[in-house]
Motif scaffolding. Sequence first.
Motif, mmCIF file in Angstrom:
data_model
loop_
_atom_site.group_PDB
_atom_site.id
_atom_site.type_symbol
_atom_site.label_atom_id
_atom_site.label_comp_id
_atom_site.label_asym_id
_atom_site.label_seq_id
_atom_site.Cartn_x
_atom_site.Cartn_y
_atom_site.Cartn_z
ATOM 1 N N ASN A 292 -5.776 -12.886 15.248
ATOM 2 C CA ASN A 292 -6.070 -13.289 16.609
ATOM 3 C C ASN A 292 -7.304 -12.039 17.254
ATOM 4 O O ASN A 292 -7.514 -10.519 16.378
ATOM 5 N N TRP A 293 -8.509 -12.237 17.277
ATOM 6 C CA TRP A 293 -9.137 -11.129 18.285
ATOM 7 C C TRP A 293 -9.450 -10.630 19.110
ATOM 8 O O TRP A 293 -9.678 -12.455 20.234
ATOM 9 N N GLY A 294 -9.823 -9.732 19.933
ATOM 10 C CA GLY A 294 -9.095 -9.436 21.013
ATOM 11 C C GLY A 294 -7.814 -10.385 22.111
ATOM 12 O O GLY A 294 -7.960 -10.070 23.181
ATOM 13 N N TYR A 295 -7.237 -10.279 21.786
ATOM 14 C CA TYR A 295 -5.327 -10.330 21.441
ATOM 15 C C TYR A 295 -4.489 -8.944 21.043
ATOM 16 O O TYR A 295 -4.899 -8.513 19.894
ATOM 17 N N VAL A 296 -3.782 -8.465 22.086
ATOM 18 C CA VAL A 296 -2.739 -7.324 21.598
ATOM 19 C C VAL A 296 -1.195 -7.919 20.946
ATOM 20 O O VAL A 296 -0.936 -8.655 22.321
ATOM 21 N N TYR A 297 -0.160 -7.768 20.889
ATOM 22 C CA TYR A 297 1.095 -7.711 20.945
ATOM 23 C C TYR A 297 1.777 -7.051 21.682
ATOM 24 O O TYR A 297 2.063 -5.466 21.099
ATOM 25 N N LEU A 298 2.480 -7.455 21.886
ATOM 26 C CA LEU A 298 3.449 -5.819 23.443
ATOM 27 C C LEU A 298 4.670 -6.515 23.495
ATOM 28 O O LEU A 298 4.873 -7.991 23.594
ATOM 29 N N PRO A 299 5.941 -6.084 24.230
ATOM 30 C CA PRO A 299 5.578 -4.580 23.579
ATOM 31 C C PRO A 299 5.669 -3.302 22.162
ATOM 32 O O PRO A 299 5.795 -4.728 21.098
ATOM 33 N N THR A 300 4.277 -2.889 21.955
ATOM 34 C CA THR A 300 4.525 -2.647 20.887
ATOM 35 C C THR A 300 5.425 -0.931 20.450
ATOM 36 O O THR A 300 6.527 -0.823 21.373
ATOM 37 N N LEU A 301 5.916 -0.252 19.255
ATOM 38 C CA LEU A 301 7.194 0.484 18.338
ATOM 39 C C LEU A 301 6.115 1.494 18.702
ATOM 40 O O LEU A 301 5.071 1.884 19.527
ATOM 41 N N PRO A 302 7.759 2.718 19.131
ATOM 42 C CA PRO A 302 6.540 3.712 19.582
ATOM 43 C C PRO A 302 5.467 4.652 18.474
ATOM 44 O O PRO A 302 5.580 4.622 16.798
ATOM 45 N N GLY A 303 4.361 5.397 19.025
ATOM 46 C CA GLY A 303 3.545 5.755 17.935
ATOM 47 C C GLY A 303 2.494 4.711 17.070
ATOM 48 O O GLY A 303 3.163 3.533 17.312
ATOM 49 N N SER A 304 1.914 5.546 16.916
ATOM 50 C CA SER A 304 0.265 4.756 16.260
ATOM 51 C C SER A 304 0.106 5.561 15.589
ATOM 52 O O SER A 304 -0.091 6.615 14.941
ATOM 53 N N VAL A 305 -0.782 5.216 13.977
ATOM 54 C CA VAL A 305 -1.268 5.599 12.757
ATOM 55 C C VAL A 305 -2.351 4.905 12.689
ATOM 56 O O VAL A 305 -3.098 4.024 13.078
#
Length: 288
Positions: free
Chosen positions: A35-48
């Motif tokens: 998908n372009w311009g979309y996100v999945y929520l909620p996210t797991l804690p933290g990013s890498v």
Amino acid sequence: QRLGWGPRLLAALALRGAAASMYMSLADVPVGCYNWGYVYLPTLPGSVAESSAMACQARCAGTAGCGFFTYIAKQCWLSGSQSALAVSETQGGVSGPANCSVEAAVCSASYVPAPGFPAQDAAESHRAWPTGEQPTNLQCWPRKSTGFPASCSSTTATVLEDTEQGWPGHCEGLMKIHNLNPGETCQLRCLQSPLCAVWAEEDASNGDGSRACWQGLFARNCLRSANGISAPPGNYFRSQLVMHGGYRVLMNTADMQITNLTKAFGIEDFSDPAEGAKACRKTCLSYL
């Protein structure tokens, strides 16, 4: 829903954690997976930090409990299998599942919503689709290695309006193109660029009689000479409105109010509502 076909796949074993690593560039990802311009929520804690969307997907595939990934600004965010798709507030976001199927169901011609679509809220609208997700904008359009939409390999662009057929073509917000290649015309550049909806050429603005090329993603207020690009009487002026790819009608939205639309032109530009509707439809078809 705009459709695109023809993903390039690399041969690899379909192992969890290895499925995403076989994609060497965004052009190799199966059409419809990202998908372009979309996100999945909620996210797991933290990013890498990751080098690419493909590397982020591979991380998700190898992480227990990860069902989806989101890649924004070189940061990889993982989400559980129960997360929901939402419009990204940050430009440049890419998201998708932990693993891609060879052919995404959303790109099938038979992928249509149930009679309950559109529903009273976003969650119900998503549930009306066979996989529980409404297709996202340009999800089924093939991509270049850069992520930008690729040119259609099997179809040519369709001219929707032409100044030689009486269309005014005086669109606002066009960008002047300075880097045409030798032998490349303004029209050809637009027809080969999926993000070009309208092009115009005139010989007045450069001051030396040479023709200037203008192009734009959206044809806005094209019907009056006072609005946008034009040329004095006697000077050369040509413009076209074009459509890239094809489309299919999912449902009739007559008698529905659709919010957050972008204004293409005013009702004062057409005395006949039917003609105004035709012009509005063509503007919609030209816009990716």
